[in-house]
Each structure stands twice: as C-alpha cells, then as structure tokens.
Design a protein around this motif. Structure first.
Motif, PDB file in Angstrom:
ATOM      1  N   ARG A 111     138.589 -59.591  28.480  1.00 55.12           N
ATOM      2  CA  ARG A 111     137.302 -58.927  28.643  1.00 55.12           C
ATOM      3  C   ARG A 111     137.122 -57.829  27.609  1.00 55.12           C
ATOM      4  O   ARG A 111     138.040 -57.068  27.331  1.00 55.12           O
ATOM      5  N   GLN A 112     135.926 -57.752  27.046  1.00 56.87           N
ATOM      6  CA  GLN A 112     135.555 -56.680  26.139  1.00 56.87           C
ATOM      7  C   GLN A 112     134.577 -55.775  26.879  1.00 56.87           C
ATOM      8  O   GLN A 112     133.525 -56.220  27.331  1.00 56.87           O
ATOM      9  N   PRO A 152     130.697 -53.262  22.892  1.00 54.86           N
ATOM     10  CA  PRO A 152     130.753 -53.769  21.517  1.00 54.86           C
ATOM     11  C   PRO A 152     131.671 -52.903  20.657  1.00 54.86           C
ATOM     12  O   PRO A 152     131.654 -51.676  20.750  1.00 54.86           O
ATOM     13  N   HIS A 176     139.260 -56.816  23.044  1.00 54.94           N
ATOM     14  CA  HIS A 176     139.321 -57.627  24.249  1.00 54.94           C
ATOM     15  C   HIS A 176     140.698 -57.394  24.872  1.00 54.94           C
ATOM     16  O   HIS A 176     141.702 -57.370  24.164  1.00 54.94           O
ATOM     17  N   LEU A 188     134.491 -70.413  32.051  1.00 58.48           N
ATOM     18  CA  LEU A 188     133.590 -69.324  31.677  1.00 58.48           C
ATOM     19  C   LEU A 188     132.771 -68.853  32.873  1.00 58.48           C
ATOM     20  O   LEU A 188     132.589 -67.653  33.081  1.00 58.48           O
ATOM     21  N   GLN A 219     133.092 -65.141  34.584  1.00 57.17           N
ATOM     22  CA  GLN A 219     131.960 -64.226  34.773  1.00 57.17           C
ATOM     23  C   GLN A 219     131.912 -63.695  36.197  1.00 57.17           C
ATOM     24  O   GLN A 219     131.728 -62.499  36.423  1.00 57.17           O
ATOM     25  N   GLY A 251     133.826 -60.422  35.288  1.00 54.11           N
ATOM     26  CA  GLY A 251     132.793 -59.796  34.480  1.00 54.11           C
ATOM     27  C   GLY A 251     131.736 -59.027  35.225  1.00 54.11           C
ATOM     28  O   GLY A 251     130.933 -58.340  34.616  1.00 54.11           O
ATOM     29  N   THR A 272     130.972 -55.058  31.111  1.00 55.19           N
ATOM     30  CA  THR A 272     131.489 -56.174  30.322  1.00 55.19           C
ATOM     31  C   THR A 272     130.499 -56.540  29.236  1.00 55.19           C
ATOM     32  O   THR A 272     129.329 -56.785  29.517  1.00 55.19           O
ATOM     33  N   ASN A 273     130.986 -56.576  27.994  1.00 61.17           N
ATOM     34  CA  ASN A 273     130.169 -57.010  26.877  1.00 61.17           C
ATOM     35  C   ASN A 273     130.381 -58.496  26.606  1.00 61.17           C
ATOM     36  O   ASN A 273     129.436 -59.216  26.341  1.00 61.17           O
ATOM     37  N   SER A 274     131.643 -58.954  26.672  1.00 61.90           N
ATOM     38  CA  SER A 274     131.912 -60.377  26.473  1.00 61.90           C
ATOM     39  C   SER A 274     133.224 -60.765  27.131  1.00 61.90           C
ATOM     40  O   SER A 274     134.059 -59.917  27.434  1.00 61.90           O
ATOM     41  N   TRP A 301     136.401 -63.848  26.936  1.00 64.59           N
ATOM     42  CA  TRP A 301     137.040 -64.995  26.287  1.00 64.59           C
ATOM     43  C   TRP A 301     137.853 -65.715  27.344  1.00 64.59           C
ATOM     44  O   TRP A 301     138.523 -65.092  28.163  1.00 64.59           O
TER      45      TRP A 301
END
Length: 103
Positions: A7-8, A11, A15, A30, A34, A38, A43-45, A47
């Motif tokens: 998790r990022q 920005p 991660h 995915l 989430q 997430g 959470t920005n993104s 993986w």
C-alpha cells in the motif's frame, strides 16, 4: 492463490507491505485488496503480487555491510577549518534529518 499486498499512503511515498489476500486471479486480488487493505487507512495505490513471485536474499546468502556507507557526502566526515563551523552544523542537521526520513 496467495497475493501479497503493498500500500502507498500518499503520492511520492514508498509502497509498504500491508498483508495478503487469497484470490483466484489478479482482478479478484485487487478487489479484495481494496476492501481489506485500502479502505481503513489513507491509500493512494495498491500493488498485488503473487506470493511465489517474491524473491528474498537474506544476510546469510549475501553480504550487505559496508555497501550503503556514504558518509563521504557529509562535511562532518572530513577535517576542516573552524571557519566553517556554521556549515558543518547545518550539514550535521541535514544528515540527522535524512537518517530519520525527514526532508
């Protein structure tokens, strides 16, 4: 199949590993990531990576020591004249901030 989740938070940040999910394919992984990892924290993104695709090299397999010493980049690593005391203090402060992860 087990998928590792990274998790990022924002920005530009790294991660970080936050857990794993069990899913039959990447799309479901995915979606599960989430829902499970997430939505509670900023959470920005995310993986997702198949667990068997993650490799590891530990200290017993390789020597890591000494490869990250970059003290030559800092003024405090050298003997200098006292006239530069303010610059040395500033360099020391920057080094301590960098080691703590501050910018």
């Amino acid at each position: 199949m087990i998928w590792e989740v990274f998790r990022q938070e924002a920005p530009g940040k790294y991660h970080t590993h936050c857990g794993n999910v069990h899913a039959p394919d990447r799309e479901m992984a995915l979606l599960f990531a989430q829902v499970q990892h997430g939505r509670r924290k900023p959470t920005n993104s995310l993986w997702v990576v198949p667990k068997e695709e993650i490799g590891e090299v530990d200290a017993e397999e390789a020597e890591f020591g000494g490869t990250t010493d970059k003290s030559y980049r800092w003024v405090s690593a050298y003997n200098v004249d006292v006239d530069f005391a303010a610059e040395i203090a500033e360099s020391d402060r920057e080094q301590r901030e960098a080691e703590r992860g501050e910018s």
